[in-house]
Design a protein around this motif. Sequence first.
Motif, mmCIF file in Angstrom:
data_model
loop_
_atom_site.group_PDB
_atom_site.id
_atom_site.type_symbol
_atom_site.label_atom_id
_atom_site.label_comp_id
_atom_site.label_asym_id
_atom_site.label_seq_id
_atom_site.Cartn_x
_atom_site.Cartn_y
_atom_site.Cartn_z
ATOM 1 N N SER A 318 0.814 -1.218 0.000
ATOM 2 C CA SER A 318 0.000 0.000 0.000
ATOM 3 C C SER A 318 0.847 1.267 0.000
ATOM 4 C CB SER A 318 -0.923 0.009 1.227
ATOM 5 O OG SER A 318 -0.156 -0.019 2.428
ATOM 6 N N GLY A 319 2.170 1.118 -0.034
ATOM 7 C CA GLY A 319 3.066 2.265 -0.018
ATOM 8 C C GLY A 319 3.215 2.886 -1.396
ATOM 9 N N PRO A 320 4.226 3.737 -1.550
ATOM 10 C CA PRO A 320 4.420 4.447 -2.821
ATOM 11 C C PRO A 320 4.727 3.522 -3.992
ATOM 12 C CG PRO A 320 6.298 4.772 -1.346
ATOM 13 C CD PRO A 320 5.220 4.144 -0.537
ATOM 14 N N PHE A 321 5.162 2.302 -3.707
ATOM 15 C CA PHE A 321 5.476 1.368 -4.786
ATOM 16 C C PHE A 321 4.373 0.324 -4.968
ATOM 17 C CE2 PHE A 321 9.629 3.057 -3.638
ATOM 18 C CZ PHE A 321 10.189 3.312 -4.887
ATOM 19 N N GLY A 322 3.217 0.555 -4.363
ATOM 20 C CA GLY A 322 2.128 -0.412 -4.467
ATOM 21 C C GLY A 322 1.708 -0.661 -5.902
ATOM 22 N N ALA A 323 1.536 0.420 -6.684
ATOM 23 C CA ALA A 323 1.125 0.266 -8.082
ATOM 24 C C ALA A 323 2.183 -0.484 -8.881
ATOM 25 C CB ALA A 323 0.871 1.643 -8.696
ATOM 26 N N LEU A 324 3.455 -0.198 -8.582
ATOM 27 C CA LEU A 324 4.537 -0.884 -9.283
ATOM 28 C C LEU A 324 4.492 -2.385 -9.013
ATOM 29 C CD1 LEU A 324 7.167 -0.914 -10.915
ATOM 30 C CD2 LEU A 324 8.393 -0.481 -8.776
ATOM 31 N N LEU A 325 4.189 -2.759 -7.773
ATOM 32 C CA LEU A 325 4.123 -4.176 -7.438
ATOM 33 C C LEU A 325 3.040 -4.877 -8.245
ATOM 34 C CD1 LEU A 325 4.637 -4.168 -3.552
ATOM 35 C CD2 LEU A 325 6.329 -4.499 -5.360
ATOM 36 N N HIS A 326 1.898 -4.203 -8.453
ATOM 37 C CA HIS A 326 0.844 -4.782 -9.289
ATOM 38 C C HIS A 326 1.340 -4.959 -10.720
ATOM 39 C CE1 HIS A 326 -2.733 -4.891 -6.672
ATOM 40 N NE2 HIS A 326 -2.187 -3.848 -6.045
ATOM 41 N N ALA A 327 2.066 -3.955 -11.218
ATOM 42 C CA ALA A 327 2.581 -4.029 -12.587
ATOM 43 C C ALA A 327 3.618 -5.136 -12.725
ATOM 44 C CB ALA A 327 3.187 -2.683 -12.981
ATOM 45 N N VAL A 328 4.485 -5.255 -11.725
ATOM 46 C CA VAL A 328 5.503 -6.307 -11.752
ATOM 47 C C VAL A 328 4.844 -7.679 -11.694
ATOM 48 C CG1 VAL A 328 7.367 -7.371 -10.415
ATOM 49 C CG2 VAL A 328 7.354 -4.903 -10.781
ATOM 50 N N ILE A 346 14.402 -11.669 -14.240
ATOM 51 C CA ILE A 346 13.584 -11.074 -13.174
ATOM 52 C C ILE A 346 13.913 -9.595 -13.016
ATOM 53 C CG2 ILE A 346 13.241 -11.038 -10.663
ATOM 54 C CD1 ILE A 346 13.577 -14.130 -10.761
ATOM 55 N N ILE A 347 15.203 -9.274 -12.905
ATOM 56 C CA ILE A 347 15.617 -7.881 -12.708
ATOM 57 C C ILE A 347 15.270 -7.042 -13.938
ATOM 58 C CG2 ILE A 347 17.577 -6.357 -12.296
ATOM 59 C CD1 ILE A 347 16.701 -8.038 -9.880
ATOM 60 N N ALA A 348 15.460 -7.602 -15.131
ATOM 61 C CA ALA A 348 15.126 -6.868 -16.358
ATOM 62 C C ALA A 348 13.633 -6.564 -16.417
ATOM 63 C CB ALA A 348 15.553 -7.677 -17.579
ATOM 64 N N THR A 349 12.813 -7.504 -15.996
ATOM 65 C CA THR A 349 11.360 -7.303 -16.003
ATOM 66 C C THR A 349 10.952 -6.214 -15.018
ATOM 67 O OG1 THR A 349 10.996 -9.610 -16.629
ATOM 68 C CG2 THR A 349 9.132 -8.444 -15.648
ATOM 69 N N ILE A 350 11.583 -6.204 -13.852
ATOM 70 C CA ILE A 350 11.283 -5.165 -12.858
ATOM 71 C C ILE A 350 11.662 -3.792 -13.404
ATOM 72 C CG2 ILE A 350 11.873 -4.291 -10.561
ATOM 73 C CD1 ILE A 350 12.359 -7.224 -9.732
ATOM 74 N N LYS A 351 12.849 -3.696 -13.988
ATOM 75 C CA LYS A 351 13.313 -2.405 -14.525
ATOM 76 C C LYS A 351 12.368 -1.886 -15.608
ATOM 77 C CE LYS A 351 18.294 -2.911 -13.666
ATOM 78 N NZ LYS A 351 19.639 -3.031 -14.308
ATOM 79 N N LYS A 365 13.273 -3.076 -2.755
ATOM 80 C CA LYS A 365 13.004 -3.205 -1.321
ATOM 81 C C LYS A 365 11.532 -3.516 -1.077
ATOM 82 C CE LYS A 365 13.396 -0.747 3.086
ATOM 83 N NZ LYS A 365 13.844 0.503 3.765
ATOM 84 N N ALA A 366 10.643 -2.800 -1.794
ATOM 85 C CA ALA A 366 9.208 -3.034 -1.625
ATOM 86 C C ALA A 366 8.829 -4.440 -2.073
ATOM 87 C CB ALA A 366 8.419 -1.992 -2.417
ATOM 88 N N LEU A 367 9.403 -4.882 -3.191
ATOM 89 C CA LEU A 367 9.100 -6.220 -3.696
ATOM 90 C C LEU A 367 9.615 -7.292 -2.739
ATOM 91 C CD1 LEU A 367 7.954 -7.981 -5.922
ATOM 92 C CD2 LEU A 367 10.127 -7.756 -7.159
ATOM 93 N N ARG A 368 10.811 -7.067 -2.178
ATOM 94 C CA ARG A 368 11.356 -8.031 -1.213
ATOM 95 C C ARG A 368 10.427 -8.164 -0.008
ATOM 96 N NH1 ARG A 368 16.391 -9.904 -0.274
ATOM 97 N NH2 ARG A 368 17.392 -8.296 -1.544
ATOM 98 N N MET A 369 9.970 -7.025 0.521
ATOM 99 C CA MET A 369 9.105 -7.069 1.698
ATOM 100 C C MET A 369 7.761 -7.713 1.366
ATOM 101 S SD MET A 369 9.895 -3.368 3.479
ATOM 102 C CE MET A 369 8.704 -3.690 4.781
ATOM 103 N N ALA A 370 7.249 -7.438 0.169
ATOM 104 C CA ALA A 370 5.955 -7.995 -0.211
ATOM 105 C C ALA A 370 6.014 -9.511 -0.364
ATOM 106 C CB ALA A 370 5.478 -7.356 -1.513
#
Length: 409
Positions: A318-328, A346-351, A365-370
Amino acid sequence: MPDTCLNQTDSAYQCFCSAERLDIMRLTQQKTGLPVKYDKHCLTSMTREERQRRADAKETHVVRLNVPTSGATVVDDMVYGSVSYPNAVIDDQVLLKSDGFPTYHLANVVDDHLMDISHVMRGEEWLSSTPKHIILYNRFGWRAPKFAHLPLLLNKDRTKLSKRQGDVFVEQFRDAGFTAQALVSFVALLGWGPEHVHDKMTMEQLIPAFDISRVHRGGAIVDTVKLRSLSKAFLIEWPAEFERLTPAQREGLDALRAAISTQVSSNGANQIPADRLTDAYLHAVVFTMKDRVSLVPEIASYASYFWVDAAPDTQASSGPFGALLHAVRRAFAENLSAAEFTEDRIIATIKAQLPREDQLNGALKALRMAVTGAKSGAPLGKTLQVLGHSRTLSMLDNSLAVAPQPSLH
């Protein structure tokens, strides 16, 4: 019988002194500054025949070594060199106790001779007893073995290593996760060092390098911090290929499996799926985590998410990277198959999902915690590759499900 042979040549003699007389004798010697040793009373106050008559009559007695009263006995030691002991200070050691059983000193000499022992290597505390053993070898007419007295293992306060102050048994170190390879190298380098300094050595390196002349005199301090460092040095060499694992490393997998079972049981978690406890999977986990721990079993508590799914992380999703996590998550599902789910992809897809390149660290960091519930760990790409495509998506879904889907800016 050895004692009969010695008695017949006056190399040994029966002693009938009471405990009370011996106590008085020792106190008198201490008060007058004389060496505390038996005074040969039974040897000088009666004949051999009288001693034998009393022994035949079953009178309580011991049998003592008859040490010369003059001269010296020299110990040629492979570590300490030539050490001379005046015979006048060497005690007439008891060889046979009153129950007829031999003491260590007699049994040791006879046993080593009968087994054709060529070298005796033992702790330095036995150096002062060696003159008695050499006298016995000479009296029997036997060739004495070569002696090497090794430094004692000491605690940090320089007291003798003992179980009262810490682990001293091999099993205790093994159960803690130290491998045989690390422990052998650690112990070998206590009180000894090769010509060319090494931080760690394998058995194959130790055998040709060993030279008794390089054994140190004096005690060696057992520093478990050094042992942990040595263990980590061996762990870093953990191979990427499962087929290259050594027997010691395979034992490490068993130790990790046992630690996982203990960890999970203590936390009251459900049974772990069998595919998360296979040798191949645990090997991949260890290879991924080898730079983060010193002992393989420590991974069980340090990175429990490899076998137990982490609790959903609402902060990350739910933080600032929440939308990014959905996209990833969508990109992982749509663009990568299980076979393609490798660290680089994996890293290329995230970038590819980042609006700006400077967001990468925060996104990772957000993806690791999620996914794992942890704030730090091994490189994320490697971690997700080990977890696998399906499980990564499942763990990510658990976190995303507890937070509304934000918009990506």
